[in-house]
Design an enzyme around this catalytic site. Sequence first.
Site, PDB file in Angstrom:
ATOM      1  N   SER A  11       0.839  -1.195   0.000  1.00 25.07           N
ATOM      2  CA  SER A  11       0.000   0.000   0.000  1.00 25.07           C
ATOM      3  C   SER A  11       0.879   1.251   0.000  1.00 25.07           C
ATOM      4  O   SER A  11       1.680   1.435  -0.911  1.00 25.07           O
ATOM      5  CB  SER A  11      -0.973  -0.038   1.185  1.00 25.07           C
ATOM      6  OG  SER A  11      -1.957   0.955   1.063  1.00 25.07           O
ATOM      7  N   GLU A  49      -9.049  -5.199  -3.970  1.00 22.59           N
ATOM      8  CA  GLU A  49      -8.429  -3.950  -3.525  1.00 22.59           C
ATOM      9  C   GLU A  49      -9.479  -2.885  -3.236  1.00 22.59           C
ATOM     10  O   GLU A  49      -9.237  -1.950  -2.462  1.00 22.59           O
ATOM     11  CB  GLU A  49      -7.455  -3.440  -4.590  1.00 22.59           C
ATOM     12  CG  GLU A  49      -6.276  -4.357  -4.880  1.00 22.59           C
ATOM     13  CD  GLU A  49      -5.210  -4.318  -3.815  1.00 22.59           C
ATOM     14  OE1 GLU A  49      -5.373  -3.569  -2.836  1.00 22.59           O
ATOM     15  OE2 GLU A  49      -4.205  -5.042  -3.967  1.00 22.59           O
ATOM     16  N   HIS A  80      -7.483  -5.646   0.413  1.00 19.07           N
ATOM     17  CA  HIS A  80      -6.253  -4.853   0.450  1.00 19.07           C
ATOM     18  C   HIS A  80      -5.471  -5.213   1.709  1.00 19.07           C
ATOM     19  O   HIS A  80      -5.995  -5.182   2.816  1.00 19.07           O
ATOM     20  CB  HIS A  80      -6.638  -3.374   0.473  1.00 19.07           C
ATOM     21  CG  HIS A  80      -5.485  -2.434   0.387  1.00 19.07           C
ATOM     22  ND1 HIS A  80      -4.733  -2.263  -0.746  1.00 19.07           N
ATOM     23  CD2 HIS A  80      -4.952  -1.589   1.316  1.00 19.07           C
ATOM     24  CE1 HIS A  80      -3.798  -1.349  -0.534  1.00 19.07           C
ATOM     25  NE2 HIS A  80      -3.908  -0.935   0.715  1.00 19.07           N
TER      26      HIS A  80
END
Length: 504
Positions: A195, A318, A403
Site C-alpha cells: 500500500s 483492492e 487490500h
Amino acid sequence: MASLLWAGWAFGQPVHTAQGDVSGVAAGGVETFKGIPFAAPPVGDLRWKPPGLAPVWKGVRAAEAFGPICMQGRRGPPGPMSEDCLTLNIWRPTSAKPTDKLPVMVWIYGGAFVQGAGSYPFYDGASFARDGVILVTFNYRLGRFGFFAHPALDAGPGPVANYGLMDQIAALKWVKTNIAAFGGDPKNVTIFGESAGAISVNYLMVSPAAKGLFFKAIAESGFGRSVPRALKGENNAAEVVGLTFASANGVKGEDAAAAAALRALPADTLNAPVSGLADPSIPGPILDGQILTSGIAEGFAKGDEAHVPYIEGGNSYEASLFPQVAVFPDRVIARAGDPGQVKAAYGDKIPAEIARELTTDTMITEPDRYLARQMAGQGLPVFVYHFSYVPASLRPTSFGAPHGGEIGYVFSTLPKAPVSYGGRNIPAATPDDEKISDAMHAYWVAFAKTGDPDSAGGPAWPRYTEAGDQLLEFGADGVNVRQGFEKARLDLIEAARAKPAPSP
C-alpha cells in the site's frame, strides 16, 4: 535472561555499528535487535527538516524493545507514540557473522502515509531470518509530520516537504553503512512494502535520491499510476494546503518567524485527523523537485526507474479500501466509459460486483500491467503476481482477497488462533492457508537471494513480457501461471485513460 541476550554468534559479542555497540535477544534460532536509532530525533528545530545524523553512544546499547511509533491516529500498534520515532529493527539468524553476506530485505509499512509502524506483529521477520535473510523494518514520519509544505519551510537548500520519504532513504543509508556488521550484504538489499509502503517503493524506484541504495524491489498493491501532489500552485497544491492549515492554527506569514511558530505548534495540533482518503488535505508524497521529480508511471515510461529486478502485484478485492463504490455502482461504471462496453468486459455480474472489480483493476491491476510493460520494454526483469486467495471459511461472504490480505502470507505470520484486525475477523490458519503462505514466502525469499523468484521450487514464475503477458496467481486452486490475465478488462481501462479529458 543473560542466556537469551548472549545466544548469538561469536560468543555473544555485541555488534559494532557506526554509532556504537548493540546487543540483541536470541530465541528459536533468530536474534532480534529493536529500537536502533537511524537518524537524529526530528523534534524541536529539526521538525520538518531532512533527517540528521543518528546519535552516538558509549558502551553497549541493549536493543531489546521497539522504539515509539511515529505520531498518528490511534489505530496504530500499542505502545508509546512520539515525534522521536526514527528507529529500526533487525531480525537475523543467530548463526550470522560479518563474513556471511546474507541477503537483506527492508520492509516499508503501509497505512495511507498517516498510520503504521515497523513494530506491527505481522511484520515479524523471524521466518525470513530462519530462511537465511536479514529482515529490517523501520519507522518513518507520517501525516503532517512526514509530508508537509509551507513557503516558510521550503526555502531549502536541501530537499523539502517529503520528510517521510527522506526518512526511508536515511534508513536505507544506515543499512548500507551498518548491515555488514550483522552479517548482511549491503550490495544485496531488497526493498518491499504494501500500500503506502509499496507506493513508497515505487517512488524510491524513480527518486534520484535513492539510486544505489537497493538492488531489488517488491511492490505489493503499489498504485502504479500515483502522481505526487504539486508543491506550488493553486487549488490543492501542497503549499496551499500548508498555508490553510497554518492560518487555521494562528500562524501567519511566510518568513522565519512563521517557520518558528509552525515548529512550536503542539504535536497534538499537527496530529489532528483528516477526514479520510478523499480529504484534499490528506498528507502524502509531494513533487518537490529533488526527492520526487515525477509520478510513478511517468518515471517508468521515461526509463528513469531503478534498473533492478522488480516484483509487483495486487489483490483481487483492492476495492475493500473504498466499499462505497458498491453503493452507486452505475456512477463508477459510467466513469470508465460506455456502460455497455464495461458490462460486456466484466461479464454477467450485478453492477455492484462490476464496480468493485473495476475499482480494483483501475487502482492496481491495470497500473501494474503498465509498469511491467515499461520495464519489460527496457529489457529489465519484472515479475507480476495476483493474490486472490481467501480462507475457505470466509469465501461465502467475501468479495475477494482484501487490500493488505497478503501480508501475513508473505511474512508467514498467519494467526494460530482467530483474531480481529482492521474491522475484519481473521480465522486461525488452516493447512491450506499455510501452503499458500509457504509458497508466497518462498518466492519472496528466492527473489531476495537471487533476483529470480523462479528458484523457489514451486511452479515456474515467468518473467513478464508484453507478448507473453503472464503473471503468477496465488488462488484457491493453488499457485498457477495465468496468461492474458483479465486482458479485455485491462485493455478497456487503458483505452479510457488514453482518451483526452473532457472540456470543462
